[in-house]
Design a protein around this motif. Structure first.
Motif, PDB file in Angstrom:
ATOM      1  N   ALA A 221       0.873  -1.176   0.000  1.00  0.00           N
ATOM      2  CA  ALA A 221       0.000   0.000   0.000  1.00  0.00           C
ATOM      3  C   ALA A 221       0.908   1.222   0.000  1.00  0.00           C
ATOM      4  N   ARG A 222       0.355   2.366  -0.378  1.00  0.00           N
ATOM      5  CA  ARG A 222       1.181   3.575  -0.438  1.00  0.00           C
ATOM      6  C   ARG A 222       0.912   4.558   0.694  1.00  0.00           C
ATOM      7  N   ALA A 223      -0.219   4.395   1.391  1.00  0.00           N
ATOM      8  CA  ALA A 223      -0.525   5.336   2.467  1.00  0.00           C
ATOM      9  C   ALA A 223      -1.399   4.676   3.510  1.00  0.00           C
ATOM     10  N   ALA A 224      -1.151   5.027   4.762  1.00  0.00           N
ATOM     11  CA  ALA A 224      -1.960   4.559   5.881  1.00  0.00           C
ATOM     12  C   ALA A 224      -2.027   5.667   6.906  1.00  0.00           C
ATOM     13  N   ALA A 225      -3.138   5.752   7.630  1.00  0.00           N
ATOM     14  CA  ALA A 225      -3.298   6.876   8.549  1.00  0.00           C
ATOM     15  C   ALA A 225      -4.122   6.486   9.771  1.00  0.00           C
ATOM     16  N   TYR A 226      -3.787   7.149  10.877  1.00  0.00           N
ATOM     17  CA  TYR A 226      -4.611   7.152  12.078  1.00  0.00           C
ATOM     18  C   TYR A 226      -5.077   8.586  12.238  1.00  0.00           C
ATOM     19  N   LEU A 227      -6.380   8.832  12.144  1.00  0.00           N
ATOM     20  CA  LEU A 227      -6.907  10.179  11.999  1.00  0.00           C
ATOM     21  C   LEU A 227      -7.095  10.885  13.345  1.00  0.00           C
ATOM     22  N   PRO A 228      -6.467  12.052  13.533  1.00  0.00           N
ATOM     23  CA  PRO A 228      -6.668  12.782  14.784  1.00  0.00           C
ATOM     24  C   PRO A 228      -8.104  13.231  14.981  1.00  0.00           C
ATOM     25  N   ALA A 229      -8.823  13.473  13.893  1.00  0.00           N
ATOM     26  CA  ALA A 229     -10.214  13.901  14.016  1.00  0.00           C
ATOM     27  C   ALA A 229     -11.116  12.802  14.562  1.00  0.00           C
ATOM     28  N   ALA A 230     -10.612  11.566  14.600  1.00  0.00           N
ATOM     29  CA  ALA A 230     -11.393  10.469  15.165  1.00  0.00           C
ATOM     30  C   ALA A 230     -11.372  10.476  16.689  1.00  0.00           C
ATOM     31  N   ARG A 231     -10.599  11.392  17.276  1.00  0.00           N
ATOM     32  CA  ARG A 231     -10.545  11.609  18.725  1.00  0.00           C
ATOM     33  C   ARG A 231     -10.063  10.377  19.486  1.00  0.00           C
ATOM     34  N   GLY A 232      -9.114   9.695  18.929  1.00  0.00           N
ATOM     35  CA  GLY A 232      -8.486   8.573  19.617  1.00  0.00           C
ATOM     36  C   GLY A 232      -7.037   8.903  19.913  1.00  0.00           C
ATOM     37  N   SER A 233      -6.278   7.892  20.272  1.00  0.00           N
ATOM     38  CA  SER A 233      -4.846   8.102  20.489  1.00  0.00           C
ATOM     39  C   SER A 233      -4.101   6.831  20.159  1.00  0.00           C
ATOM     40  N   ALA A 234      -2.855   6.998  19.743  1.00  0.00           N
ATOM     41  CA  ALA A 234      -1.982   5.871  19.435  1.00  0.00           C
ATOM     42  C   ALA A 234      -0.892   5.803  20.496  1.00  0.00           C
TER      43      ALA A 234
END
Length: 271
Positions: free
Chosen positions: A199-212
């Protein structure tokens, strides 16, 4: 021995030399777990709420922790299980996620991983991400990437596709109406798919209001860097060059020095 007394990195063993035999044993533990029912409990998640934990998580963590403590006495091991908060990550430590993706694992989804990252002087320097269901293992020093196993076993995605967590797909599709979005449930798996060109891109979205958590992404972010891509947080910090910490979001791409501009909406903060 304290962390100040640690041997210079070049004088110590490699992470692979320490953990390859342990990860082979962990694969046997996983196979045994899948062949018969075992107790699944629930714990307070560092992300809030409750999440499952199995005896398998704990056994793998114990195997890895024991090997690391024998290889580097006095070096703190920051492992996921047994923690109810993230806290500060020491500048010299090892981050361990013994089973990244327990929920998909229990559901029979192969998108789970074992992730370990060695941190020295405030930055990741060696990492391993093991994908037992695919029999693929990625090791990196940040400068080069070593892969064992058949990468063709891994799923492959259209070059325009962006990988996100299942609960982020609707939001990602709204932010990127011209891009296909695919759900992959585990942070380290998403990033490794980028590192290995699946794959060329992957994301964890800050707007989803979670945390990594730092053990969720640190090892795989170093693999992305070694493959010539980048993993950055919403502030633009290179995750392969900074001390791992709790993040509101991240974006990993095979593009360096910067990803395509149309991916910027993915890193917008929550409103």
């Amino acid at each position: 021995m304290t962390t100040a007394d640690l041997l210079p990195l070049e004088e110590g063993p490699s992470l692979g030399a320490v953990l390859d035999p342990v990860l082979d044993r962990a694969a046997s533990e996983i196979e045994a777990f899948q062949s018969g029912p075992e107790l699944v409990r629930f714990k307070h998640s560092v992300h809030g709420g409750m999440e499952p934990v199995t005896e398998l998580d704990l056994r793998i963590q114990d195997l890895i922790t024991t090997a690391l403590e024998q290889a580097w006495p006095g070096l703190p091991v920051i492992a996921e299980e047994g923690r109810e908060s993230i806290g500060h990550v020491p500048e010299n430590c090892v981050l361990v996620d013994p089973l990244d993706g327990t929920v998909p694992f229990l559901e029979g989804n192969p998108a789970f991983a074992i992730a370990v990252c060695l941190v020295r002087s405030g930055r990741p320097v060696q990492a391993i991400v093991d994908l037992p269901a695919y029999q693929v293992r990625v090791s990196t020093t940040g400068a080069e990437l070593a892969v064992t196993g058949d990468v063709s076993r891994l799923p492959s995605f259209d070059p325009d596709t962006v990988l996100t967590s299942p609960r982020h797909t609707d939001l990602a599709a709204r932010l990127l109406p011209s891009r296909p979005v695919a759900a992959v449930p585990t942070a380290s798996v998403k990033m490794v798919l980028v590192a290995l060109g699946r794959a060329r891109a992957a994301a964890y979205l800050p707007a989803a209001r979670g945390s990594a958590a730092p053990w969720d992404y640190a090892a795989a972010a170093l693999a992305v860097h070694a493959a010539g891509g980048e993993a950055r947080d919403p502030a633009g910090r290179n995750l392969a060059r900074t001390l791992p910490a709790r993040l509101d979001g991240w974006l990993a791409t095979s593009h360096a020095p910067r990803p395509p501009g149309d991916l910027k909406p993915l890193m917008l903060p929550a409103r």
